[in-house]
Structures are given as C-alpha cells and as structure tokens.
Scaffold this active site. Structure first.
Site, PDB file in Angstrom:
ATOM      1  N   ASP A   1       0.868  -1.175  -0.005  1.00 12.90           N
ATOM      2  CA  ASP A   1       0.035  -0.003  -0.013  1.00 12.90           C
ATOM      3  C   ASP A   1       0.840   1.243  -0.142  1.00 12.90           C
ATOM      4  O   ASP A   1       1.701   1.549   0.915  1.00 12.90           O
ATOM      5  CB  ASP A   1      -0.842  -0.055   1.434  1.00 12.90           C
ATOM      6  CG  ASP A   1      -2.194   0.679   1.170  1.00 12.90           C
ATOM      7  OD1 ASP A   1      -2.122   1.676   0.162  1.00 12.90           O
ATOM      8  OD2 ASP A   1      -3.205   0.476   1.835  1.00 12.90           O
ATOM      9  N   ASP A   2       0.413   2.203  -0.782  1.00 11.68           N
ATOM     10  CA  ASP A   2       1.195   3.473  -1.128  1.00 11.68           C
ATOM     11  C   ASP A   2       2.583   3.492  -1.160  1.00 11.68           C
ATOM     12  O   ASP A   2       3.329   4.364  -0.755  1.00 11.68           O
ATOM     13  CB  ASP A   2       0.929   4.259   0.506  1.00 11.68           C
ATOM     14  CG  ASP A   2      -0.586   4.694   0.686  1.00 11.68           C
ATOM     15  OD1 ASP A   2      -1.549   4.340  -0.125  1.00 11.68           O
ATOM     16  OD2 ASP A   2      -0.543   5.758   1.578  1.00 11.68           O
TER      17      ASP A   2
ATOM     18  N   HIS B   1     -10.179  -2.176  -1.188  1.00  9.33           N
ATOM     19  CA  HIS B   1     -10.002  -1.052  -0.274  1.00  9.33           C
ATOM     20  C   HIS B   1     -10.642  -1.237   0.983  1.00  9.33           C
ATOM     21  O   HIS B   1     -11.598  -1.711   1.316  1.00  9.33           O
ATOM     22  CB  HIS B   1     -10.828   0.273  -0.920  1.00  9.33           C
ATOM     23  CG  HIS B   1     -10.649   1.522  -0.148  1.00  9.33           C
ATOM     24  ND1 HIS B   1      -9.244   1.710   0.035  1.00  9.33           N
ATOM     25  CD2 HIS B   1     -11.309   2.522   0.347  1.00  9.33           C
ATOM     26  CE1 HIS B   1      -9.278   2.992   0.727  1.00  9.33           C
ATOM     27  NE2 HIS B   1     -10.620   3.435   0.861  1.00  9.33           N
TER      28      HIS B   1
ATOM     29  N   CYS C   1      -6.282   4.865  -3.397  1.00  7.88           N
ATOM     30  CA  CYS C   1      -6.448   3.519  -3.241  1.00  7.88           C
ATOM     31  C   CYS C   1      -7.564   2.968  -3.920  1.00  7.88           C
ATOM     32  O   CYS C   1      -7.444   1.604  -4.642  1.00  7.88           O
ATOM     33  CB  CYS C   1      -6.477   3.383  -1.646  1.00  7.88           C
ATOM     34  SG  CYS C   1      -5.144   3.907  -0.590  1.00  7.88           S
TER      35      CYS C   1
ATOM     36  N   ASP D   1      -0.389   0.225  -5.123  1.00  6.11           N
ATOM     37  CA  ASP D   1      -1.659   0.782  -5.600  1.00  6.11           C
ATOM     38  C   ASP D   1      -1.405   2.132  -6.495  1.00  6.11           C
ATOM     39  O   ASP D   1      -2.279   2.473  -7.197  1.00  6.11           O
ATOM     40  CB  ASP D   1      -2.761   0.596  -4.692  1.00  6.11           C
ATOM     41  CG  ASP D   1      -2.532   1.129  -3.267  1.00  6.11           C
ATOM     42  OD1 ASP D   1      -1.492   1.604  -3.147  1.00  6.11           O
ATOM     43  OD2 ASP D   1      -3.283   1.223  -2.507  1.00  6.11           O
ATOM     44  N   HIS D   2      -0.461   2.901  -5.830  1.00  9.18           N
ATOM     45  CA  HIS D   2      -0.117   4.238  -6.538  1.00  9.18           C
ATOM     46  C   HIS D   2       1.086   4.521  -5.625  1.00  9.18           C
ATOM     47  O   HIS D   2       1.528   3.992  -4.760  1.00  9.18           O
ATOM     48  CB  HIS D   2      -1.492   4.979  -6.057  1.00  9.18           C
ATOM     49  CG  HIS D   2      -1.456   5.168  -4.514  1.00  9.18           C
ATOM     50  ND1 HIS D   2      -0.879   5.923  -3.714  1.00  9.18           N
ATOM     51  CD2 HIS D   2      -3.027   4.794  -4.186  1.00  9.18           C
ATOM     52  CE1 HIS D   2      -1.657   5.645  -2.714  1.00  9.18           C
ATOM     53  NE2 HIS D   2      -2.631   5.045  -2.772  1.00  9.18           N
TER      54      HIS D   2
END
Length: 495
Positions: free
Chosen positions: A42-43, A138, A82, A333-334
C-alpha cells in the site's frame, strides 16, 4: 498432496492452454495449473532499491524478487488513489469505464460492475483455491478506534467475500485491529490520519506481521488444487508507525530529502494545485515545524518494514514445494509525494503519484534480472495472470496481457498507461497519459501539461504551450478516456 509439482510455469501454461483449447476449463489430474502469489503493497512509490527512487531506500527483499523476474520500470496505477486503483486491478476496468474514481465509492454498488467477476473470483470459478490476508480491496485501519466499519469502509472495507475460499482475519474483515491505533499525534501535527513514529512492539504483533504469518501458513500447507494467494501489506500506508528498529536503520541526521525545484508549480494549471490553496496546506506546515526530514525518515522506515514482511513470505515460498510452479506478482496501488511540487500524499497525475513498483516472476517464462521500460498499467494484471495460467481470457478487460513483454521486455508497445482522478467536486475527471517518453495531462477544464522524460525526468518544465509539441500532444490525447467508455471506444486505437 499433489504429485510432480516441480514443473516450470512455462510447461504448465502450455499444458493448461492445450487443455482449455480442448474444451476443459480446468486442467485434469497430472496437468496442474501454476499457482499465483499476489502481493499488494500500500502507498509504495518508487522508493525501492531496484527503481532508484531514493538513494537510501533499504528494500533487499523486493530487490531480490525483482532480480528473479521482470521489473517494469515504467508501470503506473490507473488511479492515484487506493480504492479506484484497487478496483481497477481487481475488476480489469479503467476508472473511466467502471466509474469508480473516489475512495468513498463502494465499487460493489457500481451498476457497470454488476455480474462481472473480479480477478480472484475468476480464478475461484476456474477451480483455484483462493485465499487472502490484509488489504486487497479498499479498506483502512479503522481510525482512532480501529473500527470494523465507517469511513472508507473501515477495517472491513469494500470486501468481496465471493472472491475467497478463506480469508484472514475473517471473511468479514480485511485487516485485524492494529497494535497501535491511529491518532497518537506523535509528530505534533494533530492530523489523526497522518502521523508517524516508532513503537516497541515486535513485527509479529503488527497488522502486516500477522497477515504475513497467515500467508506463510498457507504456503506450508498441502494443496490439492492450484492456489491464488493474496497478501496485502498495509505499510507504508499512514500512519507511519512501525517497530523502532526500522527507524534506527534510517538515522534522521543522515536522511536525504527529495530533490525539488523552487517555483516548480509556477507553470502548471490552477486545476493541478488546488491543494496549495488549502489553509491546512501540509507542505507549509511541514516546513514551518521543521519536520520534512522526520517525515522522510518515517516513510523510509515503513518501507523497510514492509519489505521485511515481503521477505518473510518469499522465504516461505522458497522453502515450500511450490517455489517452481508459483507465479509471483508484486505491485503497489499508487505512488506518494513527499514534498515534490509542494505536495504530500497522493491524488495527483504527476510521476510521483502514478509510478509504482511492478514485478512479475513466472518461472520458465521470465528471464531473471530483466527490466522492461515500456509503459504499462496495473489494469493489465488481470489479463496477464489469466494468460500465464492458461485460463480463458475475459474479453471485457480494458487491459492487455503483458506476457509478450515478460518473454521479451524489449518489444515495442504503442499503448501508453492512462491514469484518472476524480476532480474535487466529484462531477469531473482529469486524466494523464504516460508513454515511453512523454507525460500528457488534461484537466477537466481543458488545461494541459506536457513533460518530456528524456530531458526532464523530474517533470519540472511544462512544455504544453510550446507549439513544437502540438503533434505529440495530439497523439497522446488520442488515448484520453471518456467518463464511461463503451467497448468500441475502449479498443478503438490499435495496440
């Protein structure tokens, strides 16, 4: 226990494809399909050693995984947020197709997606055992109370029980209760969802440690059918809390700040910099309180912690009977800004927010140590995994299989990566098109940006107003999606 599992993935794909062509969606006994280990971090931006996004990144486990297969050095999220990014990966549709553009949207309620199988659901229907631990769809930490439901779905999130045969911590929750709840205000900024600092609990007590333990247990099990096993590593998602030892590995006095340029946003449209007009503008507060180096230390520490959990899982795979017949995919995710363009967090259409690590290891298909610089999108993962596992393609998918580039990373690719974000009021969308050389952005009001990555990898100089680039902009603009693309429009430009 399955016999003769030491087949290469290449051989399994050939057998599975031939079996599917003969009219049997599931391989018969003696011709098992490859497994999939699906790791979402994540992130996580490009601050991993193998991508070189930050000189002090300590990610030995992600780096050694990259050395085993193909590292996509120009991979991008379909959304810099997300929920829409994960919805895109797991449904195979771009946000402009599905309409899922915000973190507060429950993707399961979108009419366009009704009846369309998610990626793990497709594998489950195809005879796979499917299991997951951690944030896949999410979800979040549950706020200051660790709530199961609530904002952005809480720890349950927008879960999809039909995707999984088994789920940790349960089919009703994607994340266990954190050992340290959000909102400690250790950094003094008094922003409950954006805090950081070390704690003195061991790895195994953390959310990610417990989730990794469960996945390791599944890898140790005997499976009578192929598996699709997913791990969602929550860090470095905020708050940036992790065991003290990881902070110690990044001494604050030695931390290097991101490279920035004064006046960087002077040549970008107003639509791009609404965050600068926020009275609680984070970058100003960070500078005012002298916390920039502290924040970078915390993000690096949480990346190193996340990398350690990935390493534990990869070690377990290597010790299991599944090593040689398991495809491993790692993605984020980003991306994330840490002061570049005076921005913190995500949600922009610049390189820092869209570029992500993407690694695919398919024994017998990928060549160890390969790097592919072609632009690819995370929406391509759905068709890629179906292709690798010899499953019938899902013709609805917006993405295209990356198997040709897994076999030969130097192959040309015309299709760029497209990233979309919802404008602040929710009524419009902005889009970025990232090709091999260019990043083109068009905002809902028609304003534009263009960056030449050959000459300007930091995206410091917007050349959209230069008439010499009119043809480039027209070519990039051909790939802009509409709010809802029909199939003809989605596939109207040749690959």
């Amino acid at each position: 226990m399955r016999a003769s599992r030491r087949w290469s993935v290449a051989a399994l794909v050939l057998v599975a494809t031939a079996t599917a062509a003969a009219g049997d969606e599931r391989s018969p006994r003696g011709a098992p399909r490859p497994n999939v280990l699906f790791i979402a971090v994540d992130d996580l931006n490009d601050w991993v050693g193998c991508l070189g996004g930050h000189p002090q990144a300590l990610t030995p486990n992600i780096d050694r995984l990259a050395a085993r297969g193909v590292l996509f050095t120009n991979a991008h999220a379909a959304a810099p947020l997300c929920n829409p990014s994960r919805a895109s990966v797991l449904t195979g549709f771009l946000p402009a197709t599905s309409g899922v553009l915000g973190n507060d949207q429950d993707w399961r309620r979108e009419p366009f997606l009704a009846g369309r199988p998610t990626l793990p659901e497709y594998f489950r229907r195809s005879g796979y055992w499917t299991g997951a631990a951690g944030k896949i769809y999410h979800a979040n930490h549950g706020g200051e109370t660790g709530a199961l439901t609530g904002g952005h779905g809480g720890r349950r999130g927008f879960n999809h029980p039909a995707s999984w045969v088994e789920r940790h911590p349960s089919h009703d929750a994607q994340l266990p209760i954190p050992v340290v709840l959000a909102g400690q205000n250790w950094n003094g900024l008094d922003v409950w969802h954006w805090d950081w600092g070390p704690f003195d609990h061991p790895d195994v007590a953390t959310v990610d440690g417990r989730d990794a333990d469960w996945v390791i247990e599944q890898l140790r099990r005997e499976h009578d059918r192929p598996f699709f096993l997913a791990l969602g590593v929550y860090r470095p998602h905020g708050p940036w809390y992790c065991p003290r030892s990881y902070f110690d590995r990044h001494p604050i006095e030695r931390v290097t700040l991101p490279v920035t340029l004064d006046g960087d946003v002077d040549d970008v449209p107003a639509a791009a910099t609404r965050y600068l007009r926020n009275p609680n503008h984070f970058h100003a507060r960070i500078l005012e309180r002298g916390l920039w180096r502290s924040a970078v230390q915390a993000y690096l520490a949480n990346i190193t912690f996340a990398d350690a959990q990935v390493g534990r899982v990869i070690d377990a795979l290597d010790r299991s009977e599944h090593r040689d017949d398991t495809i491993v995919v790692l993605w984020s995710d980003h991306g994330w800004h840490l002061g570049e363009k005076e921005r913190w967090h995500k949600s922009t259409l610049w390189e820092e927010a869209t570029r992500v690590p993407l690694i695919v290891v398919a024994p017998g298909v990928t060549e160890p140590g390969s790097r592919c610089s072609r632009p690819v999108s995370l929406v391509d993962l759905y068709p890629t995994l179906l292709d690798l596992c010899g499953l019938d393609p899902n013709p609805d998918n917006d993405g295209i299989s990356l198997v040709p580039w897994l076999r030969d990373p130097s192959l040309p690719r015309r299709r760029p990566a497209v990233t979309s974000r919802r404008w602040w009021n929710g009524k419009h969308a902005d889009h970025a098109v990232r090709s091999q050389r260019w990043r083109y952005i068009r905002y809902h009001d028609g304003s534009e940006e263009l960056y030449d990555h050959h000459a300007d990898p930091n995206e410091w100089t917007n050349v959209a107003a230069d008439p010499r680039h009119a043809a480039v902009m027209a070519e990039q603009a051909r790939w802009l999606p509409s709010r809802r693309r029909d199939d003809a429009q989605a596939r109207g430009v040749q690959e």
